[in-house]
Design a protein around this motif. Structure first.
Motif, PDB file in Angstrom:
ATOM      1  N   SER A 117       0.831  -1.202   0.000  1.00  0.00           N
ATOM      2  CA  SER A 117       0.000   0.000   0.000  1.00  0.00           C
ATOM      3  C   SER A 117       0.862   1.247   0.000  1.00  0.00           C
ATOM      4  CB  SER A 117      -0.910  -0.010   1.232  1.00  0.00           C
ATOM      5  OG  SER A 117      -1.622   1.200   1.312  1.00  0.00           O
ATOM      6  N   SER A 168       2.533   1.762  -3.372  1.00  0.00           N
ATOM      7  CA  SER A 168       1.579   2.304  -4.336  1.00  0.00           C
ATOM      8  C   SER A 168       1.387   3.796  -4.112  1.00  0.00           C
ATOM      9  CB  SER A 168       0.237   1.572  -4.203  1.00  0.00           C
ATOM     10  OG  SER A 168      -0.706   2.141  -5.061  1.00  0.00           O
ATOM     11  N   GLU A 169       1.248   4.186  -2.846  1.00  0.00           N
ATOM     12  CA  GLU A 169       1.102   5.600  -2.518  1.00  0.00           C
ATOM     13  C   GLU A 169       2.365   6.374  -2.885  1.00  0.00           C
ATOM     14  OE1 GLU A 169      -0.010   5.852   1.597  1.00  0.00           O
ATOM     15  OE2 GLU A 169      -1.836   4.687   1.275  1.00  0.00           O
ATOM     16  N   ILE A 218       4.469   5.686  -5.348  1.00  0.00           N
ATOM     17  CA  ILE A 218       4.491   5.831  -6.805  1.00  0.00           C
ATOM     18  C   ILE A 218       3.532   6.943  -7.216  1.00  0.00           C
ATOM     19  CG2 ILE A 218       3.900   4.703  -8.983  1.00  0.00           C
ATOM     20  CD1 ILE A 218       6.541   3.749  -7.870  1.00  0.00           C
ATOM     21  N   GLU A 219       2.338   6.952  -6.632  1.00  0.00           N
ATOM     22  CA  GLU A 219       1.376   8.017  -6.949  1.00  0.00           C
ATOM     23  C   GLU A 219       1.940   9.386  -6.579  1.00  0.00           C
ATOM     24  OE1 GLU A 219      -2.450   7.186  -5.195  1.00  0.00           O
ATOM     25  OE2 GLU A 219      -2.447   5.156  -6.014  1.00  0.00           O
ATOM     26  N   SER A 220       2.582   9.466  -5.427  1.00  0.00           N
ATOM     27  CA  SER A 220       3.174  10.720  -4.980  1.00  0.00           C
ATOM     28  C   SER A 220       4.304  11.157  -5.906  1.00  0.00           C
ATOM     29  CB  SER A 220       3.687  10.559  -3.548  1.00  0.00           C
ATOM     30  OG  SER A 220       4.329  11.733  -3.120  1.00  0.00           O
ATOM     31  N   THR A 242       4.690  10.365  -9.049  1.00  0.00           N
ATOM     32  CA  THR A 242       4.096  10.771 -10.326  1.00  0.00           C
ATOM     33  C   THR A 242       3.523  12.177 -10.227  1.00  0.00           C
ATOM     34  OG1 THR A 242       3.597   8.479 -10.846  1.00  0.00           O
ATOM     35  CG2 THR A 242       2.388  10.146 -12.077  1.00  0.00           C
ATOM     36  N   ALA A 243       2.824  12.459  -9.154  1.00  0.00           N
ATOM     37  CA  ALA A 243       2.259  13.797  -8.964  1.00  0.00           C
ATOM     38  C   ALA A 243       3.362  14.847  -8.878  1.00  0.00           C
ATOM     39  CB  ALA A 243       1.393  13.825  -7.701  1.00  0.00           C
ATOM     40  N   GLU A 302       4.783  15.457 -12.372  1.00  0.00           N
ATOM     41  CA  GLU A 302       3.857  16.290 -13.144  1.00  0.00           C
ATOM     42  C   GLU A 302       3.932  17.747 -12.689  1.00  0.00           C
ATOM     43  OE1 GLU A 302       0.036  14.404 -12.888  1.00  0.00           O
ATOM     44  OE2 GLU A 302       0.705  12.678 -14.073  1.00  0.00           O
ATOM     45  N   ASP A 337       8.023   6.698 -17.569  1.00  0.00           N
ATOM     46  CA  ASP A 337       7.332   5.772 -16.672  1.00  0.00           C
ATOM     47  C   ASP A 337       7.828   4.353 -16.911  1.00  0.00           C
ATOM     48  OD1 ASP A 337       5.817   7.823 -15.625  1.00  0.00           O
ATOM     49  OD2 ASP A 337       3.993   7.324 -16.738  1.00  0.00           O
ATOM     50  N   ARG A 396       6.694   0.459 -16.323  1.00  0.00           N
ATOM     51  CA  ARG A 396       5.461  -0.297 -16.089  1.00  0.00           C
ATOM     52  C   ARG A 396       5.741  -1.795 -16.077  1.00  0.00           C
ATOM     53  NH1 ARG A 396       1.151   2.866 -16.101  1.00  0.00           N
ATOM     54  NH2 ARG A 396       1.420   4.971 -16.900  1.00  0.00           N
ATOM     55  N   THR A 435       8.798   6.068 -11.802  1.00  0.00           N
ATOM     56  CA  THR A 435       8.801   7.179 -12.738  1.00  0.00           C
ATOM     57  C   THR A 435      10.016   8.054 -12.444  1.00  0.00           C
ATOM     58  OG1 THR A 435       7.450   8.926 -13.744  1.00  0.00           O
ATOM     59  CG2 THR A 435       7.333   8.717 -11.349  1.00  0.00           C
TER      60      THR A 435
END
Length: 162
Positions: free
Chosen positions: A49, A52-53, A55-57, A59-60, A63, A113, A115, A124
């Motif tokens: 978990s 995953s968080e 990776i999301e962080s 990526t954000a 960006e 990225d 994958r 990323t």
């Protein structure tokens, strides 16, 4: 003149390593084997978990950094990426080629990225390529921030020329 380039990493790997260390520290002591197994299972779920968080962080953050480039122009079509290769250190690398179609020297920031075989985002990075002469191409290497295993694919998520 050869283009200078740098790789900047969004550090999901660091978060994963710290989470693993913290989770495993809690396993042991006077616990029974069943308790230890339950704690390890819980830790793995927690680490997944948190990864995953992370990776999301990452990526954000990538960006956001690309959005912050003053006078940047989207040039994803002017960027190519080579096949991913896993090094002896477990890190995956891909060669990024940028083509400067402008009439003056420009720099590039490229989000790459990584994958897994199912298309899930596992890492990323942002690669910068500085001072590419007008009409010329230059290369840089995108390198994963942590060891990746299995069938890894790379793609250009975004590219900005400035």
């Amino acid at each position: 003149m050869a283009a200078r380039h740098r790789t900047r990493w969004a550090s999901a790997g660091t978060v994963l390593a710290l989470a693993l260390s913290a989770a495993l520290t809690g396993c042991g002591g006077d616990d029974s084997p069943a308790d230890t197994a339950r704690k390890a299972e819980s830790a793995v779920g927690s680490i997944a978990s948190e990864a995953s968080e992370a990776i999301e962080s990452a990526t954000a953050e990538a960006e956001r950094r690309l959005d912050d480039i003053q006078g940047g122009i989207d040039v994803k079509d002017d960027v190519g990426i080579g096949p991913p290769v896993t090094g002896s250190d477990g890190r995956v690398r891909s060669e990024v080629t940028v083509r400067n179609t402008d009439d003056s020297t420009r720099s590039f920031a490229v989000q790459v990225d990584f994958r897994d075989s199912g298309g899930g985002l596992v890492d990323t990075v942002i690669v910068t390529v500085d001072h590419v002469q007008a009409g010329e191409s230059a290369t840089a290497t995108a390198r994963s921030t942590h060891d990746l295993s299995g069938d890894i694919r790379t793609d250009v998520a975004r590219a900005v020329r400035y």
